[in-house]
Scaffold this active site. Structure first.
Site, PDB file in Angstrom:
ATOM      1  N   ASN A   7       0.545  -0.929  -0.186  1.00  0.00           N
ATOM      2  CA  ASN A   7       0.301   0.010   0.427  1.00  0.00           C
ATOM      3  C   ASN A   7       0.729   1.118  -0.021  1.00  0.00           C
ATOM      4  O   ASN A   7       1.779   1.676   1.505  1.00  0.00           O
ATOM      5  CB  ASN A   7      -1.456   0.207   1.344  1.00  0.00           C
ATOM      6  CG  ASN A   7      -1.867   0.998   1.337  1.00  0.00           C
ATOM      7  OD1 ASN A   7      -1.463   2.099   0.352  1.00  0.00           O
ATOM      8  ND2 ASN A   7      -2.603   0.713   2.121  1.00  0.00           N
ATOM      9  N   ARG A  76      -2.440  -2.017  -3.848  1.00  0.00           N
ATOM     10  CA  ARG A  76      -3.888  -1.574  -3.712  1.00  0.00           C
ATOM     11  C   ARG A  76      -3.807  -0.073  -4.360  1.00  0.00           C
ATOM     12  O   ARG A  76      -3.373   0.530  -4.253  1.00  0.00           O
ATOM     13  CB  ARG A  76      -3.836  -0.974  -1.867  1.00  0.00           C
ATOM     14  CG  ARG A  76      -5.573  -0.436  -1.813  1.00  0.00           C
ATOM     15  CD  ARG A  76      -5.520   0.447  -0.536  1.00  0.00           C
ATOM     16  NE  ARG A  76      -6.553   0.913  -0.164  1.00  0.00           N
ATOM     17  CZ  ARG A  76      -6.768   2.695   0.354  1.00  0.00           C
ATOM     18  NH1 ARG A  76      -5.514   2.760   0.160  1.00  0.00           N
ATOM     19  NH2 ARG A  76      -7.590   2.665  -0.051  1.00  0.00           N
ATOM     20  N   HIS A 165     -13.173   2.411  -0.512  1.00  0.00           N
ATOM     21  CA  HIS A 165     -13.475   1.036   0.109  1.00  0.00           C
ATOM     22  C   HIS A 165     -14.131  -0.416  -0.576  1.00  0.00           C
ATOM     23  O   HIS A 165     -14.482  -1.102   0.161  1.00  0.00           O
ATOM     24  CB  HIS A 165     -14.425   1.964   1.528  1.00  0.00           C
ATOM     25  CG  HIS A 165     -13.883   2.140   2.217  1.00  0.00           C
ATOM     26  ND1 HIS A 165     -14.479   3.456   3.204  1.00  0.00           N
ATOM     27  CD2 HIS A 165     -12.536   2.595   2.074  1.00  0.00           C
ATOM     28  CE1 HIS A 165     -13.461   4.029   4.021  1.00  0.00           C
ATOM     29  NE2 HIS A 165     -12.768   4.271   3.353  1.00  0.00           N
ATOM     30  N   ARG A 226     -13.503  14.449   8.209  1.00  0.00           N
ATOM     31  CA  ARG A 226     -14.317  15.110   6.500  1.00  0.00           C
ATOM     32  C   ARG A 226     -15.646  15.057   6.390  1.00  0.00           C
ATOM     33  O   ARG A 226     -16.484  14.358   7.747  1.00  0.00           O
ATOM     34  CB  ARG A 226     -14.096  13.328   5.531  1.00  0.00           C
ATOM     35  CG  ARG A 226     -12.575  13.424   4.655  1.00  0.00           C
ATOM     36  CD  ARG A 226     -12.354  12.592   3.385  1.00  0.00           C
ATOM     37  NE  ARG A 226     -11.549  11.651   2.984  1.00  0.00           N
ATOM     38  CZ  ARG A 226     -10.989  10.520   3.014  1.00  0.00           C
ATOM     39  NH1 ARG A 226     -12.290   9.512   3.290  1.00  0.00           N
ATOM     40  NH2 ARG A 226      -9.982  10.918   3.118  1.00  0.00           N
ATOM     41  N   GLU A 368      -7.818  -6.380   4.396  1.00  0.00           N
ATOM     42  CA  GLU A 368      -8.407  -5.442   2.958  1.00  0.00           C
ATOM     43  C   GLU A 368      -6.903  -6.454   2.067  1.00  0.00           C
ATOM     44  O   GLU A 368      -6.534  -6.900   1.458  1.00  0.00           O
ATOM     45  CB  GLU A 368      -8.276  -4.201   2.887  1.00  0.00           C
ATOM     46  CG  GLU A 368      -9.300  -3.110   3.122  1.00  0.00           C
ATOM     47  CD  GLU A 368      -8.965  -2.182   3.488  1.00  0.00           C
ATOM     48  OE1 GLU A 368      -9.721  -1.321   2.127  1.00  0.00           O
ATOM     49  OE2 GLU A 368      -9.206  -1.813   4.041  1.00  0.00           O
TER      50      GLU A 368
END
Length: 384
Positions: A7, A76, A165, A226, A368
């Site tokens: 990642n 990823r 996601h 956010r 993940e």
């Protein structure tokens, strides 16, 4: 197969080595402050000189591998645009295609490509696979991904709902179906991936039907920093008030959410502050849980009756208090939380609703890295 999962960020490289046949994690680490003056040394509490680029970071990964033999690399990649609906083996054309998507994910895709090119330079013989965060959501029907804006904006700039996601949502939906004892293709449910970044997805027949994040990860739920959904005219108003696009971007992506409401973007700290009766923290939890409950109700309708509500990711898996706040708003759906089961911590899928609940509520840990490793091994084996 032993797969190195990468990642790659602009200033960090997170890695994990998985044995997909044994289901084991052989090694994992994080190299930070790439291109900066100081970095954390792998497997050490010490600080050391920063590495200049991702190629140098891979030298640290190589040293940490020792005798471990890597057979493939899985990456990823945040944005796959409209082209990529599944994992793909990397070649030069695929790498260039990912680069062409940089305008859609300027903070992520360029860094992802740096990791891909660094691996190709160091281990050119290793097969590489990319797994896209957006891919699972390519099944959204047009009525779900379209925005009601002029066609030209979609045609020229690709402005539409993409969702993110996806790797986590797909993995968790399959795990939830297995827990319920049904084929993944029969699973109709709602997955709430709740971390510092948060999204919720409606799953119909095992496929993504709708999801809260949109053109960017800003849309949807209240998150750590956010804002999530807000009136678009606010952006116009702020522009007229003299805010630059960069200032608006920073405001909504890095200075909003829990941080703006409670002064802290860590859910644990916000829950503790609310427990002490701090008004700002109580309000933050009320706003955040209400927004999520609204989406759950809407997605229950979208999938024509969910077979399960599933919580996952850092907050979803670990905050019993926040789960309770959300489920308490869902009594109209006949959902009933088992308070004792809700507070139990475990690293496996579990049921946290009562036997009388009209809809089961699950906590399913996401993984993940496992999903990327398994997809990589499957694709490499198929192409062997």
């Amino acid at each position: 197969m032993q797969v190195l999962v990468i990642n790659s960020g602009s200033s960090s490289l997170k890695y994990q080595v998985r044995d997909t046949e044994a289901g084991a994690v052989l090694l994992e680490g994080l190299i930070e402050r790439i291109g900066q003056a100081e970095t954390a040394l792998p497997d050490s509490g010490q600080r050391g000189a920063g590495v200049p680029d991702h190629a140098a970071a891979l030298e640290l990964v190589s040293a940490a591998l020792g005798e471990i033999r890597i057979e493939a690399v899985g990456h990823r990649v945040v944005h796959g645009g409209e082209r990529f609906s599944e994992p793909v083996l990397i070649d030069n054309e695929i790498t260039r295609a990912i680069e062409r998507l940089n305008p859609l994910a300027p903070l992520h895709n360029p860094a992802n490509v740096l990791g891909i090119r660094a691996i190709a330079a160091k281990w050119p013989e290793l097969p590489q696979v990319v797994v896209f965060d957006t891919a699972f959501h390519r099944s959204l029907p047009e009525y779900a991904w379209r925005y009601a804006i002029p066609e030209e904006l979609y045609q020229r700039h690709g402005i539409r709902r993409y969702g993110f996601h996806g790797t986590s949502h797909e993995f968790v939906s399959r795990q939830a179906a297995e827990f319920l004892g049904i084929p993944s293709g029969d699973f109709d449910g709602v997955i709430a991936h709740l971390g510092n970044g948060a999204s919720i997805t409606a799953i119909k027949a095992g496929r993504s039907l709708d999801t809260s994040m949109g053109f960017t990860p800003l849309e949807g739920l209240v998150m750590g920093t956010r804002s999530g959904d807000l009136d678009p005219s606010i952006l116009v108003f702020l522009g007229r008030e003299g805010y630059s696009p960069e200032q608006i971007d920073t405001l909504l992506n890095r200075e909003s959410g829990l941080l703006a409401l409670a002064g802290n973007n860590d859910m644990r700290s916000v829950v503790e502050a609310a427990g002490r009766g701090e008004r700002a923290a109580e309000l933050a939890l009320a706003v955040t849980s209400y927004r999520l409950a609204k989406y759950i109700g809407a997605y229950h309708v979208a999938v024509e009756g969910m077979k399960a509500l599933v919580f996952t990711a850092g907050i979803g898996e670990n905050s019993a208090e926040f789960r309770a706040l959300v489920v308490d708003r869902l009594t109209a759906l006949g959902i009933e939380l088992d308070q004792a089961a809700n507070v139990i911590r475990a690293k496996t899928a579990r049921l946290i609703s009562t036997e009388h609940s009209a809809i089961p509520v699950l906590v399913v840990p996401t993984d993940e890295e496992r999903a990327i490793a398994e997809a990589t091994a499957s694709l490499v084996a198929a192409g062997a």
